[in-house]
Enzyme design. Structure first.
Site, PDB file in Angstrom:
ATOM      1  N   LEU A 125      72.365  -3.668  23.647  1.00 52.41           N
ATOM      2  CA  LEU A 125      73.017  -2.562  24.349  1.00 52.41           C
ATOM      3  C   LEU A 125      72.074  -1.357  24.356  1.00 52.41           C
ATOM      4  O   LEU A 125      72.277  -0.388  23.648  1.00 52.41           O
ATOM      5  CB  LEU A 125      74.332  -2.243  23.618  1.00 52.41           C
ATOM      6  N   HIS A 126      71.017  -1.456  25.154  1.00 57.16           N
ATOM      7  CA  HIS A 126      70.014  -0.390  25.210  1.00 57.16           C
ATOM      8  C   HIS A 126      70.452   0.707  26.175  1.00 57.16           C
ATOM      9  O   HIS A 126      71.549   0.637  26.740  1.00 57.16           O
ATOM     10  CB  HIS A 126      68.655  -0.977  25.602  1.00 57.16           C
ATOM     11  N   ALA A 127      69.578   1.688  26.382  1.00 57.26           N
ATOM     12  CA  ALA A 127      69.976   2.876  27.135  1.00 57.26           C
ATOM     13  C   ALA A 127      70.517   2.591  28.533  1.00 57.26           C
ATOM     14  O   ALA A 127      71.584   3.057  28.905  1.00 57.26           O
ATOM     15  CB  ALA A 127      68.808   3.857  27.215  1.00 57.26           C
ATOM     16  N   GLU A 145      71.206  -8.737  33.294  1.00 55.49           N
ATOM     17  CA  GLU A 145      69.806  -8.905  32.876  1.00 55.49           C
ATOM     18  C   GLU A 145      69.446 -10.355  32.549  1.00 55.49           C
ATOM     19  O   GLU A 145      68.346 -10.630  32.091  1.00 55.49           O
ATOM     20  CB  GLU A 145      69.548  -8.043  31.633  1.00 55.49           C
TER      21      GLU A 145
END
Lengths: 144, 90
Positions: free
Chosen positions: B14-16, B89
């Site tokens: 859960l990146h930016a 993704e």
């Protein structure tokens, strides 16, 4: 998109840090028309820099205040920005980092300029982690 | 109240940008949307990106999704779908 007024933002730094911070924030959350960056060159004239900051503040102002975020307390970008300090119109928070820009970018609650300045300051401080210490149990040991 | 678990399956976690995607969807609903890490009980408001980032949720992290409000059903489904799709993704 919406007619809700936003507090404008100006990021001021030595060199290109301000532009890059804004570019990074825009990569994450999309176009930020209410925030601009002013990069002050190492050899720029003070009057020149002052005019640029003044223009930037006017450009992003929607009538409910502008938050200026500078790179370092005591540095030239902060000192020049301080000339524009005015209650309910212009506030400054120093030590800008990406979470602070994102806080200003994504804040949708209605807040006064001084409340928002306080929130952005707190966000900046809270977003600093000594990550290694935080992840102690998971850290890879050198000899493992 | 609508409750369930979601799992981070995209390699970057859960990146930016993923968090920004989640928040963009969450703010479109009126319900209160809360995420909680099952392992350490860290809680985040799904409508605040910086709050979501503090979860530090990497791949395989399991989160409890808790939605309360008038549009809780569609909100729950939209967020579950986002996690299942690995934030586009995969």
């Amino acid at each position: 998109m919406s007619s809700i007024k936003k507090v404008g933002g100006v990021i001021v730094s030595h060199g290109q840090v301000a532009n890059e911070l804004l570019a990074a924030a825009e990569t994450v959350v999309g176009d930020l028309s209410h925030i601009v960056a002013v990069s002050i060159g190492w050899h720029d004239d003070v009057e020149l820099a002052k005019n640029e900051i003044s223009r930037a503040i006017k450009h992003v102002s929607q009538g409910i205040g502008v938050l200026v975020m500078t790179d370092m307390f005591g540095g030239t970008p902060t000192n020049i920005s301080a000339m524009f300090l005015k209650e309910n119109e212009v506030e400054i928070v120093t030590g800008v980092n990406l979470p602070m820009v994102l806080k200003l970018a994504t804040d949708s609650q209605e807040m006064t300029l001084s409340e928002l300045a306080k929130e952005v300051e707190e966000q900046g401080k809270q977003s600093i982690y000594h990550t290694g210490a935080l992840l102690e149990p998971y850290k890879m040991k050198k000899d493992a | 109240m609508r409750e369930g678990t979601v799992k981070v399956i995209n390699p970057l976690g859960l990146h930016a940008r993923a968090a920004a995607q989640l928040v963009r969807i969450a703010v479109g609903f009126k319900s209160e949307i809360i995420l909680m890490r099952v392992d350490n009980r860290t809680i985040a408001d799904a409508k605040s990106m910086l709050s979501v980032l503090t979860l530090a949720a990497s791949i395989r992290t399991v989160l409890e999704l808790n939605v309360v409000g008038e549009d809780e059903e569609p909100a729950f489904n939209a967020i579950t779908k986002l996690f299942d799709n690995g934030f586009g993704e995969l």
